[in-house]
Design a protein around this motif. Structure first.
Motif, PDB file in Angstrom:
ATOM      1  N   GLY A   1       0.793  -1.222   0.000  1.00 10.17           N
ATOM      2  CA  GLY A   1       0.000   0.000   0.000  1.00 10.17           C
ATOM      3  C   GLY A   1       0.826   1.273   0.000  1.00 10.17           C
ATOM      4  N   SER A   2       2.123   1.132   0.250  1.00 11.86           N
ATOM      5  CA  SER A   2       2.950   2.332   0.258  1.00 11.86           C
ATOM      6  C   SER A   2       3.123   2.848  -1.170  1.00 11.86           C
ATOM      7  CB  SER A   2       4.314   2.034   0.882  1.00 11.86           C
ATOM      8  OG  SER A   2       4.997   1.112   0.059  1.00 11.86           O
ATOM      9  N   VAL A   3       3.282   4.165  -1.281  1.00 15.01           N
ATOM     10  CA  VAL A   3       3.380   4.781  -2.597  1.00 15.01           C
ATOM     11  C   VAL A   3       4.841   5.111  -2.892  1.00 15.01           C
ATOM     12  CG1 VAL A   3       2.733   6.782  -3.977  1.00 15.01           C
ATOM     13  CG2 VAL A   3       1.046   5.687  -2.487  1.00 15.01           C
ATOM     14  N   ILE A   4       5.316   4.622  -4.062  1.00 14.67           N
ATOM     15  CA  ILE A   4       6.682   4.937  -4.474  1.00 14.67           C
ATOM     16  C   ILE A   4       6.614   5.997  -5.554  1.00 14.67           C
ATOM     17  CG2 ILE A   4       8.831   4.033  -5.430  1.00 14.67           C
ATOM     18  CD1 ILE A   4       7.716   1.212  -4.657  1.00 14.67           C
ATOM     19  N   GLN A   5       7.106   7.176  -5.220  1.00 15.69           N
ATOM     20  CA  GLN A   5       7.118   8.244  -6.212  1.00 15.69           C
ATOM     21  C   GLN A   5       8.366   8.084  -7.065  1.00 15.69           C
ATOM     22  OE1 GLN A   5       5.185  11.571  -5.596  1.00 15.69           O
ATOM     23  NE2 GLN A   5       5.820  12.322  -7.594  1.00 15.69           N
ATOM     24  N   VAL A   6       8.191   8.035  -8.389  1.00 15.45           N
ATOM     25  CA  VAL A   6       9.338   7.838  -9.277  1.00 15.45           C
ATOM     26  C   VAL A   6       9.695   9.126 -10.024  1.00 15.45           C
ATOM     27  CG1 VAL A   6      10.245   6.517 -11.222  1.00 15.45           C
ATOM     28  CG2 VAL A   6       8.816   5.388  -9.536  1.00 15.45           C
ATOM     29  N   LEU A   7       8.680   9.804 -10.533  1.00 19.36           N
ATOM     30  CA  LEU A   7       8.942  11.047 -11.257  1.00 19.36           C
ATOM     31  C   LEU A   7       8.186  12.185 -10.595  1.00 19.36           C
ATOM     32  CD1 LEU A   7       8.558   9.721 -14.919  1.00 19.36           C
ATOM     33  CD2 LEU A   7      10.686  10.153 -13.674  1.00 19.36           C
ATOM     34  N   ASP A   8       8.866  13.317 -10.466  1.00 19.22           N
ATOM     35  CA  ASP A   8       8.287  14.426  -9.724  1.00 19.22           C
ATOM     36  C   ASP A   8       8.240  15.661 -10.617  1.00 19.22           C
ATOM     37  OD1 ASP A   8       7.426  16.169  -7.843  1.00 19.22           O
ATOM     38  OD2 ASP A   8       9.329  16.256  -6.738  1.00 19.22           O
ATOM     39  N   SER A   9       7.074  15.950 -11.130  1.00 19.74           N
ATOM     40  CA  SER A   9       6.807  17.085 -12.022  1.00 19.74           C
ATOM     41  C   SER A   9       7.968  17.432 -12.960  1.00 19.74           C
ATOM     42  CB  SER A   9       6.364  18.319 -11.243  1.00 19.74           C
ATOM     43  OG  SER A   9       7.287  18.638 -10.256  1.00 19.74           O
ATOM     44  N   VAL A  10       8.134  16.565 -13.927  1.00 22.41           N
ATOM     45  CA  VAL A  10       9.169  16.780 -14.933  1.00 22.41           C
ATOM     46  C   VAL A  10       8.610  17.665 -16.055  1.00 22.41           C
ATOM     47  CG1 VAL A  10      10.610  15.657 -16.676  1.00 22.41           C
ATOM     48  CG2 VAL A  10      10.303  14.599 -14.427  1.00 22.41           C
ATOM     49  N   ASN A  11       9.287  18.770 -16.283  1.00 23.19           N
ATOM     50  CA  ASN A  11       8.935  19.657 -17.391  1.00 23.19           C
ATOM     51  C   ASN A  11      10.144  19.806 -18.290  1.00 23.19           C
ATOM     52  OD1 ASN A  11       6.162  20.978 -17.085  1.00 23.19           O
ATOM     53  ND2 ASN A  11       7.000  21.046 -15.012  1.00 23.19           N
ATOM     54  N   LEU A  12       9.941  19.561 -19.580  1.00 20.94           N
ATOM     55  CA  LEU A  12      11.092  19.618 -20.490  1.00 20.94           C
ATOM     56  C   LEU A  12      10.587  19.776 -21.911  1.00 20.94           C
ATOM     57  CD1 LEU A  12      14.213  19.123 -20.788  1.00 20.94           C
ATOM     58  CD2 LEU A  12      13.672  16.715 -21.117  1.00 20.94           C
ATOM     59  N   ASN A  13      11.266  20.639 -22.668  1.00 20.33           N
ATOM     60  CA  ASN A  13      10.949  20.781 -24.087  1.00 20.33           C
ATOM     61  C   ASN A  13      12.141  20.359 -24.925  1.00 20.33           C
ATOM     62  OD1 ASN A  13       8.485  21.775 -23.442  1.00 20.33           O
ATOM     63  ND2 ASN A  13       8.944  23.909 -23.950  1.00 20.33           N
ATOM     64  N   ILE A  14      11.877  19.627 -25.961  1.00 19.44           N
ATOM     65  CA  ILE A  14      12.954  19.187 -26.845  1.00 19.44           C
ATOM     66  C   ILE A  14      12.628  19.635 -28.257  1.00 19.44           C
ATOM     67  CG2 ILE A  14      14.085  17.155 -27.831  1.00 19.44           C
ATOM     68  CD1 ILE A  14      13.519  15.877 -25.007  1.00 19.44           C
ATOM     69  N   ARG A  15      13.607  20.280 -28.873  1.00 18.67           N
ATOM     70  CA  ARG A  15      13.389  20.803 -30.227  1.00 18.67           C
ATOM     71  C   ARG A  15      13.543  19.705 -31.262  1.00 18.67           C
ATOM     72  NH1 ARG A  15      16.583  24.714 -27.892  1.00 18.67           N
ATOM     73  NH2 ARG A  15      18.464  23.784 -28.791  1.00 18.67           N
ATOM     74  N   GLU A  16      12.958  19.951 -32.419  1.00 18.59           N
ATOM     75  CA  GLU A  16      13.106  19.022 -33.529  1.00 18.59           C
ATOM     76  C   GLU A  16      14.583  18.915 -33.921  1.00 18.59           C
ATOM     77  OE1 GLU A  16      10.418  19.258 -36.762  1.00 18.59           O
ATOM     78  OE2 GLU A  16      11.293  17.330 -37.327  1.00 18.59           O
ATOM     79  N   GLY A  17      15.038  17.682 -34.095  1.00 19.75           N
ATOM     80  CA  GLY A  17      16.414  17.455 -34.544  1.00 19.75           C
ATOM     81  C   GLY A  17      17.442  17.551 -33.443  1.00 19.75           C
ATOM     82  N   GLU A  18      16.997  17.735 -32.214  1.00 17.96           N
ATOM     83  CA  GLU A  18      17.940  17.886 -31.119  1.00 17.96           C
ATOM     84  C   GLU A  18      18.403  16.520 -30.613  1.00 17.96           C
ATOM     85  OE1 GLU A  18      18.187  20.935 -27.309  1.00 17.96           O
ATOM     86  OE2 GLU A  18      16.263  20.111 -27.898  1.00 17.96           O
ATOM     87  N   PHE A  19      19.629  16.480 -30.111  1.00 18.43           N
ATOM     88  CA  PHE A  19      20.162  15.278 -29.474  1.00 18.43           C
ATOM     89  C   PHE A  19      20.270  15.581 -27.981  1.00 18.43           C
ATOM     90  CE2 PHE A  19      23.004  11.479 -30.655  1.00 18.43           C
ATOM     91  CZ  PHE A  19      22.832  10.892 -29.409  1.00 18.43           C
ATOM     92  N   VAL A  20      19.382  15.000 -27.201  1.00 22.88           N
ATOM     93  CA  VAL A  20      19.350  15.290 -25.767  1.00 22.88           C
ATOM     94  C   VAL A  20      19.689  14.032 -24.986  1.00 22.88           C
ATOM     95  CG1 VAL A  20      17.881  15.977 -23.824  1.00 22.88           C
ATOM     96  CG2 VAL A  20      17.662  17.135 -26.031  1.00 22.88           C
ATOM     97  N   CYS A  21      20.619  14.157 -24.033  1.00 26.65           N
ATOM     98  CA  CYS A  21      20.940  13.047 -23.155  1.00 26.65           C
ATOM     99  C   CYS A  21      20.333  13.267 -21.784  1.00 26.65           C
ATOM    100  CB  CYS A  21      22.452  12.885 -23.010  1.00 26.65           C
ATOM    101  SG  CYS A  21      23.196  12.052 -24.415  1.00 26.65           S
ATOM    102  N   ILE A  22      19.880  12.174 -21.187  1.00 27.69           N
ATOM    103  CA  ILE A  22      19.383  12.223 -19.818  1.00 27.69           C
ATOM    104  C   ILE A  22      20.337  11.411 -18.963  1.00 27.69           C
ATOM    105  CG2 ILE A  22      17.483  11.583 -18.304  1.00 27.69           C
ATOM    106  CD1 ILE A  22      15.600  11.921 -20.624  1.00 27.69           C
ATOM    107  N   VAL A  23      20.915  12.051 -17.959  1.00 29.50           N
ATOM    108  CA  VAL A  23      21.761  11.314 -17.025  1.00 29.50           C
ATOM    109  C   VAL A  23      21.151  11.388 -15.630  1.00 29.50           C
ATOM    110  CG1 VAL A  23      23.913  11.643 -18.292  1.00 29.50           C
ATOM    111  CG2 VAL A  23      23.243  13.304 -16.559  1.00 29.50           C
TER     112      VAL A  23
END
Ligand SMILES: Nc1ncnc2c1ncn2[C@@H]1O[C@H](COP(=O)(O)OP(=O)(O)OP(=O)(O)O)[C@@H](O)[C@H]1O
Ligand SMILES: [Mg+2]
Lengths: 260, 257
Positions: free
Chosen positions: A22-44
């Motif tokens: 019953g415990s809640v595991i929060q994994v993502l916390d209000s992620v806001n991100l814009n990625i442009r067309e043709g962009e190469f974005v890495c997430i670390v």
């Protein structure tokens, strides 16, 4: 002034799982991100922070608990072939040959067209002569190339790559990074690339998104305005790398700082 | 290694033959026969003419019953593993029928099929029993094979919008194939074991009939000789299945050897 609409837009993405007790595991916390067309974005981000989860949501394999991902201003509902996911562990079909694998997603084209497309991508990934080989006859790096070719052949405009080079040895990774950048330039795709290797992110990306520990929130977005191929001795390269280490709470040798 | 394996196998077999010989010393044909009497019986069967006809009849029945079970069992098993809806519809029935020994069906099979002539009288009832004996392991194997498919392969299909027959033939079937083949090999073994029982009633040929017939004539040497024939053919069939299994696996680089 022309306001460019983002190719991919994460709007307030929240995700939590409810565990069996019953415990809640929060994994993502209000992620806001814009990625442009043709962009190469890495997430670390640190292991287990929610990188794969975020990518799965973007591709449509997983629904966020709240928030929305928009691609070309359309909310993502389910996966489709305009955006292809490349897995952490290789998912090339072992029972199909290299060319059958690459042609797998090509349904609505004539056989001649299909043959041409397959041939083109086999050449692009440097596997000419291996058309009829089965994956078991290929090295790990070759298999990962086949997986990338299979994704490209269906003509997507976005690639979601989840640590695609993670299982390869150091030298192969280095070569694959260079080839991936070449492919990205030729094919003009938008790439969202997850890695936990900071060096890799600086060698590849236009921008690096640094996630915090779970629940993952965006800690920083670092621009990498360096010409490609990246010179690994360039002071600016090293400065950016160290800046990302800082954001991850690591010292400049990539070792965890004592007090975080 | 190979030499030791063959040597030890021969030692084990010789020990068994020796013990068998000693235990049955002095027995005649109407008693439990020893190895020599059995060998004589084998020669008598082989030269008597009917043996080959009986072997063909038995193998014919097993192949038909088994093939029908594959044709029905594999799709049903795949469907149970694939569709929750179908599983809920069919699974209680399958689980309910499974505990009934095929031999329990014998009277019903003879009653229904006994009057029908196909190849020869009552082939159909024996084929039906073999079908029943082999279909359940096939269904079970196919079901768990589908459930065990690595989801990443299915996700590739979803992602590239490949569906329908292409997913079935290029993803689901090949991914499930190793486990299905293991199930088929098991099922063929069971089918062969059940054969003797299936040929106990209402048939006039086959190795099961030979055993029953010899018993009625108090020729126990022929009973055991027929048992030896059953053993040899059973091992041969299993060898063929193992070969098919292995060649299918090695083509995808996952062979056991
Ligand atoms: N179905 C689930 N139920 C509960 N928790 C889950 C589920 N899926 C993932 N998680 C949790 O979410 C967190 C993030 O997982 P995720 O796979 O996104 O991490 P990651 O950043 O990709 O890690 P890695 O670098 O090791 O690949 C993990 O702590 C994991 O335990
Ligand atoms: Mg991950």
């Amino acid at each position: 002034m022309i306001v460019e609409t983002p190719k991919i837009e994460f709007r307030d993405i929240d995700l939590h799982f409810t565990a069996e007790d019953g415990s809640v595991i929060q994994v993502l916390d209000s992620v806001n991100l814009n990625i442009r067309e043709g962009e190469f974005v890495c997430i670390v981000g640190p292991s287990g922070c929610g990188k794969s989860t975020l990518l799965n949501i973007a591709c449509g394999f997983l629904k966020p608990s709240s928030g929305q991902v928009l691609i070309d201003e359309v909310p993502v509902v389910r996966p489709n072939r305009r955006r292809v996911f490349i897995f952490q562990d290789n998912s090339v079909f072992p029972w199909l040959t290299v060319s059958q694998n690459i042609g797998f997603g090509l349904a609505d084209v004539s056989p001649i067209e299909k043959e041409k497309t397959v041939q083109r991508y086999i050449e692009m990934i440097g596997l000419s002569g291996f058309e009829h080989a089965y994956p078991r006859e290929l090295s790990g790096g070759m298999k990962q190339r086949v997986e990338i070719a299979r994704a490209l052949a269906s003509g997507p405009d976005i690639l979601f790559m989840d640590e695609p080079l993670g299982a390869l040895d150091w030298l192969t990774r280095l070569k694959m990074r260079a080839d991936l950048v070449d492919i990205w330039r030729q094919e003009k795709k938008t790439i969202l690339f997850v890695t936990h290797d900071v060096e890799e992110s600086v060698q590849l990306a236009d921008r690096v998104v640094v996630l915090s520990d779970r629940p993952a929130a965006i800690r920083a977005v670092v621009d990498v305005n360096l010409p490609r191929p990246r010179n690994l001795d360039d002071p600016e390269y090293l400065r950016i790398r160290d800046e990302i280490f800082d954001w991850m709470g690591l010292d400049h040798h990539g070792i965890a700082a004592k007090s975080v | 290694m190979q030499g030791r394996k063959i040597f030890l196998g021969l030692v084990g077999l010789s020990l068994f033959l020796l013990i068998w010989h000693l235990v049955t010393l002095g027995n005649g044909r109407t008693d439990v026969p020893g190895p020599w009497l059995t060998l004589a019986g084998l020669i008598e069967l082989a030269t008597g003419g009917v043996l080959w006809r009986y072997i063909i009849a038995s193998v014919f029945r097993v192949m038909w019953g088994f093939t029908l079970a594959v044709l029905v069992g594999v799709p049903v098993g795949l469907a149970i593993g694939w569709s929750r809806w179908f599983r809920e519809l069919v699974n209680p029935l399958v689980q309910g029928l499974r505990p009934i020994s095929p031999i329990a069906w014998l009277p019903i099979a003879v009653l229904v099929f006994g009057g029908m002539t196909w190849w020869e009288p009552s082939d159909l009832s024996a084929i039906f029993l073999i079908f029943l004996a082999s279909i359940f392991p096939i269904i079970t194997a196919a079901t768990s094979a589908v459930e065990g498919i690595d989801v990443k392969f299915l996700r590739v299909a979803t992602n590239l919008e490949v569906s329908g027959a292409k997913v079935l033939f290029q993803v689901i079937l090949p991914a499930a194939m190793p486990q299905i083949l293991t199930g088929l090999r098991l099922a063929l073994g069971i089918a062969w074991v059940v054969l003797v029982a299936a040929e106990m009633l209402g048939v006039q040929s086959g190795l099961g009939f030979q055993i029953n017939d010899s018993r009625n004539n108090l020729r126990y040497d022929l009973v055991v000789a027929a048992m030896v024939v059953i053993s040899v053919i059973g091992m041969f069939l299993d060898g063929v299945m193992a070969r098919i299994e292995n060649s299918a696996l090695s083509r995808r680089g996952t062979a056991k050897r």
